[in-house]
Write a protein that holds these residues in place. Sequence first.
Motif, PDB file in Angstrom:
ATOM      1  N   LYS A 135      54.983 -43.814 -34.362  1.00 36.94           N
ATOM      2  CA  LYS A 135      55.891 -44.742 -33.688  1.00 36.94           C
ATOM      3  C   LYS A 135      57.067 -45.168 -34.573  1.00 36.94           C
ATOM      4  O   LYS A 135      58.179 -45.358 -34.090  1.00 36.94           O
ATOM      5  CB  LYS A 135      55.130 -45.984 -33.226  1.00 36.94           C
ATOM      6  CG  LYS A 135      54.105 -45.706 -32.142  1.00 36.94           C
ATOM      7  CD  LYS A 135      53.326 -46.974 -31.777  1.00 36.94           C
ATOM      8  CE  LYS A 135      52.294 -46.696 -30.707  1.00 36.94           C
ATOM      9  NZ  LYS A 135      51.481 -47.904 -30.380  1.00 36.94           N
ATOM     10  N   LYS A 136      56.808 -45.315 -35.873  1.00 37.49           N
ATOM     11  CA  LYS A 136      57.794 -45.940 -36.758  1.00 37.49           C
ATOM     12  C   LYS A 136      58.649 -44.947 -37.541  1.00 37.49           C
ATOM     13  O   LYS A 136      59.832 -45.211 -37.791  1.00 37.49           O
ATOM     14  CB  LYS A 136      57.068 -46.882 -37.723  1.00 37.49           C
ATOM     15  CG  LYS A 136      57.988 -47.710 -38.605  1.00 37.49           C
ATOM     16  CD  LYS A 136      57.190 -48.683 -39.472  1.00 37.49           C
ATOM     17  CE  LYS A 136      58.117 -49.503 -40.371  1.00 37.49           C
ATOM     18  NZ  LYS A 136      57.343 -50.451 -41.228  1.00 37.49           N
ATOM     19  N   TYR A 137      58.077 -43.804 -37.926  1.00 42.07           N
ATOM     20  CA  TYR A 137      58.767 -42.949 -38.884  1.00 42.07           C
ATOM     21  C   TYR A 137      59.115 -41.549 -38.373  1.00 42.07           C
ATOM     22  O   TYR A 137      60.012 -40.901 -38.907  1.00 42.07           O
ATOM     23  CB  TYR A 137      57.923 -42.791 -40.147  1.00 42.07           C
ATOM     24  CG  TYR A 137      57.672 -44.075 -40.890  1.00 42.07           C
ATOM     25  CD1 TYR A 137      58.674 -44.672 -41.655  1.00 42.07           C
ATOM     26  CD2 TYR A 137      56.422 -44.694 -40.843  1.00 42.07           C
ATOM     27  CE1 TYR A 137      58.436 -45.847 -42.349  1.00 42.07           C
ATOM     28  CE2 TYR A 137      56.175 -45.867 -41.539  1.00 42.07           C
ATOM     29  CZ  TYR A 137      57.192 -46.443 -42.288  1.00 42.07           C
ATOM     30  OH  TYR A 137      56.957 -47.603 -42.972  1.00 42.07           O
ATOM     31  N   GLN A 138      58.396 -41.045 -37.381  1.00 46.85           N
ATOM     32  CA  GLN A 138      58.534 -39.641 -37.002  1.00 46.85           C
ATOM     33  C   GLN A 138      59.949 -39.295 -36.569  1.00 46.85           C
ATOM     34  O   GLN A 138      60.540 -38.312 -37.057  1.00 46.85           O
ATOM     35  CB  GLN A 138      57.537 -39.317 -35.880  1.00 46.85           C
ATOM     36  CG  GLN A 138      57.584 -37.858 -35.422  1.00 46.85           C
ATOM     37  CD  GLN A 138      56.586 -37.584 -34.319  1.00 46.85           C
ATOM     38  OE1 GLN A 138      55.390 -37.798 -34.493  1.00 46.85           O
ATOM     39  NE2 GLN A 138      57.067 -37.121 -33.176  1.00 46.85           N
ATOM     40  N   ASP A 139      60.515 -40.068 -35.648  1.00 48.52           N
ATOM     41  CA  ASP A 139      61.873 -39.770 -35.182  1.00 48.52           C
ATOM     42  C   ASP A 139      62.901 -39.921 -36.300  1.00 48.52           C
ATOM     43  O   ASP A 139      63.918 -39.209 -36.326  1.00 48.52           O
ATOM     44  CB  ASP A 139      62.250 -40.672 -34.007  1.00 48.52           C
ATOM     45  CG  ASP A 139      61.640 -40.217 -32.691  1.00 48.52           C
ATOM     46  OD1 ASP A 139      61.077 -39.100 -32.650  1.00 48.52           O
ATOM     47  OD2 ASP A 139      61.698 -40.972 -31.716  1.00 48.52           O
ATOM     48  N   GLU A 140      62.651 -40.852 -37.210  1.00 45.04           N
ATOM     49  CA  GLU A 140      63.570 -41.037 -38.339  1.00 45.04           C
ATOM     50  C   GLU A 140      63.701 -39.747 -39.137  1.00 45.04           C
ATOM     51  O   GLU A 140      64.810 -39.322 -39.496  1.00 45.04           O
ATOM     52  CB  GLU A 140      63.065 -42.168 -39.237  1.00 45.04           C
ATOM     53  CG  GLU A 140      63.882 -42.359 -40.509  1.00 45.04           C
ATOM     54  CD  GLU A 140      63.196 -43.254 -41.527  1.00 45.04           C
ATOM     55  OE1 GLU A 140      63.518 -43.117 -42.726  1.00 45.04           O
ATOM     56  OE2 GLU A 140      62.326 -44.067 -41.125  1.00 45.04           O
TER      57      GLU A 140
END
Length: 390
Positions: A293-298
């Motif tokens: 949720k927090k880092y993958q798209d980044e």
Amino acid sequence: WDEYWPDRLYNHDGCDPDGIVVLGHVQGPHGQELVEMNRRVAESDLTIYVNLNFVPMNGGHKSMAVGLCGYESLKAHHTPHSIVQSNSFMDPPRSFIAHSFRRQGDLIEGALKVFHIETVLNNRAFDGPLGFLTKNEDDFTESDRLKLQAMKWTLDKLPFAARREIFMRTPGAYEMIACYAGACDPTHERTVAKLNEQNCVEVDGPADILLFGIPYISPYNVNSKALNPLLVQVMGLGYFYHMYRHQPILRDGGVLILTHPCSDRFDPVHHPSYIEFFNRILTETTDSYTIEKKYQDELAYNPSYIEMYRRGNAYHGSHPCFMWYWGQRGREKASRVIAVGADNATVPAIMGWETAGSIAEAIAMARGTMGRSAQMSMLHHPPYMISDVM
């Protein structure tokens, strides 16, 4: 090569905005899933997909739905939830992630004309002077033992880079043992049957303690400078943990012991985003659901990683996330993971593992959890095998 590259011979580019098209959507367990496809494939009258199959997880609907999609399609099924719900990647009927591939694959096969060719390879990793490495050590001849001692002595004297070069220049002895062609499902059914005929070995009951070694190679580090810690993790808690059918070879709550140096080595050309993932993200959290949720798209949309993926030889920026998720079921099911032979304590600790100085010490630690009468199994690789746990 010169005659066809780069106009007619080239790699799929999952980040090319002009090279990916949307075929439609399918209903997944958490909502609508986007189904993307390589534009050249989508606009062709016929696609001939040739696949190399070592294990049942290869091929089938994974070929098109995963091999030729974009990130938005991929992240619908490469999730911690899909991994945890998969009762073995190597047993397609029990693999949640295989059913996810099928959802998208059915739409693709219905929209496009695809002719599948699947080849089955044997599991002969070594032959000739190195053929003894595929034997059980109990079956070694005196000559085999001398060769092993000489090899170990020589490799111990060489620097890491030289050892690595020797490993990467040692060719596999694989040979094709079957080839099937046609529509996706009937072709893959024949492929899986042939693979299982070769690789499946009956094993009595789940073990309390599971022991195996991690090799120097994985699907994701060919010609790389090292098998980095995340890939050690995916080989252990991902692939080898899942090398079973019917029921797990390691019982829930059991202890997993693996052997590997666990060196803090990464290839900055092939795995640039792995370095950030391991040193920044994993030191903040090891929880896969939070990472998703927090880092993958980044990482996925980091322009530097996209450029290195598209113009260089790097894996996609999100790839280390998926590799970490791949071990999620093993992490949740095993009570302890003990690394033997690690050359440092920091790398195993970051991944939540313990360390032991020897196999004997690790077994003693494991029996402290599972009891003195704990049953133990060892997976001997090579050759790779799939355990039919009875």
